[in-house]
Design an enzyme around this catalytic site. Sequence first.
Site, PDB file in Angstrom:
ATOM      1  N   ASP A  31      -9.484  10.183 -64.863  1.00  0.00           N
ATOM      2  CA  ASP A  31      -8.636  10.844 -65.858  1.00  0.00           C
ATOM      3  C   ASP A  31      -7.173  10.674 -65.462  1.00  0.00           C
ATOM      4  O   ASP A  31      -6.839   9.918 -64.537  1.00  0.00           O
ATOM      5  CB  ASP A  31      -9.067  12.308 -66.080  1.00  0.00           C
ATOM      6  CG  ASP A  31      -8.660  13.234 -64.935  1.00  0.00           C
ATOM      7  OD1 ASP A  31      -8.085  12.762 -63.931  1.00  0.00           O
ATOM      8  OD2 ASP A  31      -8.934  14.442 -65.057  1.00  0.00           O
TER       9      ASP A  31
ATOM     10  N   CYS B  45     -11.165  12.153 -60.585  1.00  0.00           N
ATOM     11  CA  CYS B  45     -10.312  13.039 -61.383  1.00  0.00           C
ATOM     12  C   CYS B  45      -9.475  13.847 -60.394  1.00  0.00           C
ATOM     13  O   CYS B  45      -9.280  13.409 -59.261  1.00  0.00           O
ATOM     14  CB  CYS B  45     -11.132  13.897 -62.357  1.00  0.00           C
ATOM     15  SG  CYS B  45     -12.277  15.070 -61.604  1.00  0.00           S
TER      16      CYS B  45
ATOM     17  N   THR C  39     -10.123  16.752 -58.875  1.00  0.00           N
ATOM     18  CA  THR C  39     -10.989  17.217 -57.777  1.00  0.00           C
ATOM     19  C   THR C  39     -12.181  16.312 -57.521  1.00  0.00           C
ATOM     20  O   THR C  39     -12.832  16.441 -56.481  1.00  0.00           O
ATOM     21  CB  THR C  39     -11.552  18.606 -58.112  1.00  0.00           C
ATOM     22  OG1 THR C  39     -12.301  18.489 -59.330  1.00  0.00           O
ATOM     23  CG2 THR C  39     -10.449  19.639 -58.265  1.00  0.00           C
TER      24      THR C  39
ATOM     25  N   HIS D 143     -29.695   8.429 -48.183  1.00  0.00           N
ATOM     26  CA  HIS D 143     -30.759   9.400 -48.444  1.00  0.00           C
ATOM     27  C   HIS D 143     -30.928   9.749 -49.920  1.00  0.00           C
ATOM     28  O   HIS D 143     -32.027  10.109 -50.334  1.00  0.00           O
ATOM     29  CB  HIS D 143     -30.480  10.703 -47.670  1.00  0.00           C
ATOM     30  CG  HIS D 143     -30.705  10.565 -46.196  1.00  0.00           C
ATOM     31  ND1 HIS D 143     -30.656  11.628 -45.335  1.00  0.00           N
ATOM     32  CD2 HIS D 143     -30.968   9.472 -45.423  1.00  0.00           C
ATOM     33  CE1 HIS D 143     -30.894  11.211 -44.090  1.00  0.00           C
ATOM     34  NE2 HIS D 143     -31.081   9.898 -44.115  1.00  0.00           N
TER      35      HIS D 143
ATOM     36  N   HIS E  76     -37.278   9.313 -48.397  1.00  0.00           N
ATOM     37  CA  HIS E  76     -36.172   9.679 -49.291  1.00  0.00           C
ATOM     38  C   HIS E  76     -36.473   9.279 -50.737  1.00  0.00           C
ATOM     39  O   HIS E  76     -35.980   9.915 -51.662  1.00  0.00           O
ATOM     40  CB  HIS E  76     -34.872   9.048 -48.805  1.00  0.00           C
ATOM     41  CG  HIS E  76     -34.549   9.460 -47.404  1.00  0.00           C
ATOM     42  ND1 HIS E  76     -34.245  10.762 -47.079  1.00  0.00           N
ATOM     43  CD2 HIS E  76     -34.535   8.765 -46.245  1.00  0.00           C
ATOM     44  CE1 HIS E  76     -34.039  10.846 -45.775  1.00  0.00           C
ATOM     45  NE2 HIS E  76     -34.214   9.647 -45.244  1.00  0.00           N
TER      46      HIS E  76
HETATM   47  C1  RB5 Z   1      -7.186  17.914 -64.919  1.00  0.00           C
HETATM   48  O1  RB5 Z   1      -6.087  18.754 -64.845  1.00  0.00           O
HETATM   49  C2  RB5 Z   1      -8.273  18.377 -63.957  1.00  0.00           C
HETATM   50  O2  RB5 Z   1      -8.886  19.522 -64.456  1.00  0.00           O
HETATM   51  C3  RB5 Z   1      -9.285  17.281 -63.710  1.00  0.00           C
HETATM   52  O3  RB5 Z   1      -8.641  16.157 -63.213  1.00  0.00           O
HETATM   53  C4  RB5 Z   1     -10.391  17.578 -62.742  1.00  0.00           C
HETATM   54  O4  RB5 Z   1      -9.895  18.064 -61.542  1.00  0.00           O
HETATM   55  C5  RB5 Z   1     -11.509  18.357 -63.266  1.00  0.00           C
HETATM   56  O5  RB5 Z   1     -12.513  18.617 -62.591  1.00  0.00           O
END
Ligand code: RB5
Length: 150
Positions: A8, A65, A67, A98, A133
């Site tokens: 993203d 993204c 996180t 695994h 596994h």
């Molecule tokens: C975008 O601001 C953020 O929410 C996205 O990149 C991600 O971290 C979502 O899980």
Amino acid sequence: MKVGIANDHAAVEMKNEIVKYLASLGYEVINYGTDTNESVDYPVYGEKVANAVADHTVDLGVAICGTGVGIGLACNKVRGIRACTCSEPYSAEYSRRHNNANIITFGARVIGIETAKQIVKVFLETPFEGGRHQRRVDMITDIEKRNEAK
Ligand code: RB5
């Protein structure tokens, strides 16, 4: 090996660095976007790379993204996808050994580019061990099948 990559808006720069790095390692990379900093919805891009892995357009996928969590959740809604969110190389290695993970995800706001490169490299180079596994991975697929039938 063909590698699909998607992200993203939070991860455009990291994605571009990873694409260059994978090319330098000799991988063929298919980029599913996004490629601008304009705000987008991570499920759209998670689904694109997950579909490419599921239909064997690519062998393995990378999804990034902020996180790594949201795009990973989206990837895992596609049948046959085992996407693992990892912030260090050990988990990335064992997600292959695994869990037979087929997509690695991580957060551009969580880890730096050098850690991201290590994660991607070990993920792509590590084989699934099979054996005991395989039975456990099959059990995950069984959960998917039971829930599709509902
Ligand atoms: C975008 O601001 C953020 O929410 C996205 O990149 C991600 O971290 C979502 O899980």
